[in-house]
Scaffold this active site. Sequence first.
Site, PDB file in Angstrom:
ATOM      1  CB  CYS A 238      -0.898   0.004   1.235  1.00 50.13           C
ATOM      2  SG  CYS A 238      -0.009  -0.144   2.778  1.00 50.13           S
TER       3      CYS A 238
ATOM      4  CG  HIS B 233      15.522  -6.499   3.466  1.00 56.64           C
ATOM      5  ND1 HIS B 233      14.444  -6.253   4.275  1.00 56.64           N
ATOM      6  CD2 HIS B 233      15.019  -6.659   2.213  1.00 56.64           C
ATOM      7  CE1 HIS B 233      13.330  -6.244   3.558  1.00 56.64           C
ATOM      8  NE2 HIS B 233      13.646  -6.500   2.309  1.00 56.64           N
TER       9      HIS B 233
END
Length: 407
Positions: free
Chosen positions: A149, A215
């Site tokens: 979003c 990550h």
Amino acid sequence: MSEKLVVLTCGGGNGAHCLAGLAATRPDIESRVLTLYSDEAERWSGKMGSNMLITVHGDDGGTKQIETKPSIVTKDPKQVVPGADYIFLVVPAFAHAQYFEAMAPYIGNNTVIVGLPGQAGFEFECMHFLGDKGKACTMVTFESLPWACRLIEFGKNVEILGFKDTLGASVLKGKQCNLTRPIIETNQYILGEKPKVRRVQNYIAVTLMAKSIVHPPIMYGRWAAWDGKPLSEKPLFYQGIDERQAELLSGISDECVETSKAIEKKIKGLDMSDVIHVFDWYKNYYSDQITDKSNLMMAMRTNKAYDGLVHPMKEVEPGKYVPDFTYRYMAEDVPEGIVPMKGIAELAGVSTPYLDEVITWCQGKLNKEYIIESKLSGKDVNKTRAPQRYGINALEDLFRGNFETTP
Ligand code: NAI
């Protein structure tokens, strides 16, 4: 007491707008917002003269618009925390402590405190700030945000680009918490029909499955041997992964799976089988989006959900980029991600050469000291969410005390 279910959203970013807006569409929910950051509360409440818009992009290519409005947006916890049944923290993990501290005096018994997402060590930090009060509350950790979003206009317009199909959540219930509503089902009701909320066995399992694992090894693999010269374009983050980066990520994931197996052996009756290898997780969660599932590297390279996503870079002169080691992929995913995983592995007696190698490089870039050789004994462990930082130094202590791990 209010008859409506009172849902408090903490935060003022992309996810907070979605949750506060979606919850407000339910007639039997009162949706409140607490945002402590900067002037967000004033700016958002200044826009509440008219409704906010949520634009939802469906899988079929169509869009739907939802008009909605939370009942109140404030930076004053006194106004919104008393009476809140569900409190969702929808901010990056580094901001959790600030919210716990501000809300603790006003949190009542039987409150459900939800990390959306929680990130590793969410429960330790929550228990730390709530103290005895925590025993009468329940903590829920979601493994990620339900939506992709982004805000179009602050306080006014947010866009949901996609929903996850399923989303794992763990529950840690205080022994003095007397909830009448079922916890996972109520979470599902607040979020709406999608994604399907799946109960993960316990809070340590969800921590060992946290996606913060992805990550740091990719950053290390890409930049450890970098010559320091600026690049003329930003390299692809996930789809640019090479064999070495995939090996590092896979190695860390193996260590988390091994840790879960060691925990199962040592803690009688505990089932940790939800902890699966990251390659299996990709195959389960992104099955429709991955074209080549032959190995982890190819699965990430061919995952459509990652189209165009690049390394976090800073522009040092026009068209010249250097890596940004202060971005959340390192600043958050090390102290609130792989360091807590290392802490749990250490308690379980599992050696973690891959985690150690990646943490050693990351801590140098972050100017911190978490591990010394392979031991979590650096001076900055107290700035992480590893269990050791909260005085937990025995594996058994993760699973006993004032909470029911698998209520
Ligand atoms: P965001 O980046 O929109 O959050 C920013 C908000 O966090 C700010 O509006 C403010 O309320 C708060 N904040 C920022 N800096 C702060 C500070 N120094 N002190 C106190 N509060 C501060 O985050 P978003 O997109 O809502 O995501 C929330 C979490 O979900 C993050 O951990 C993110 O990694 C994760 N996530 C987000 C996805 C997305 O599509 N937006 C997808 C998957 C995960």
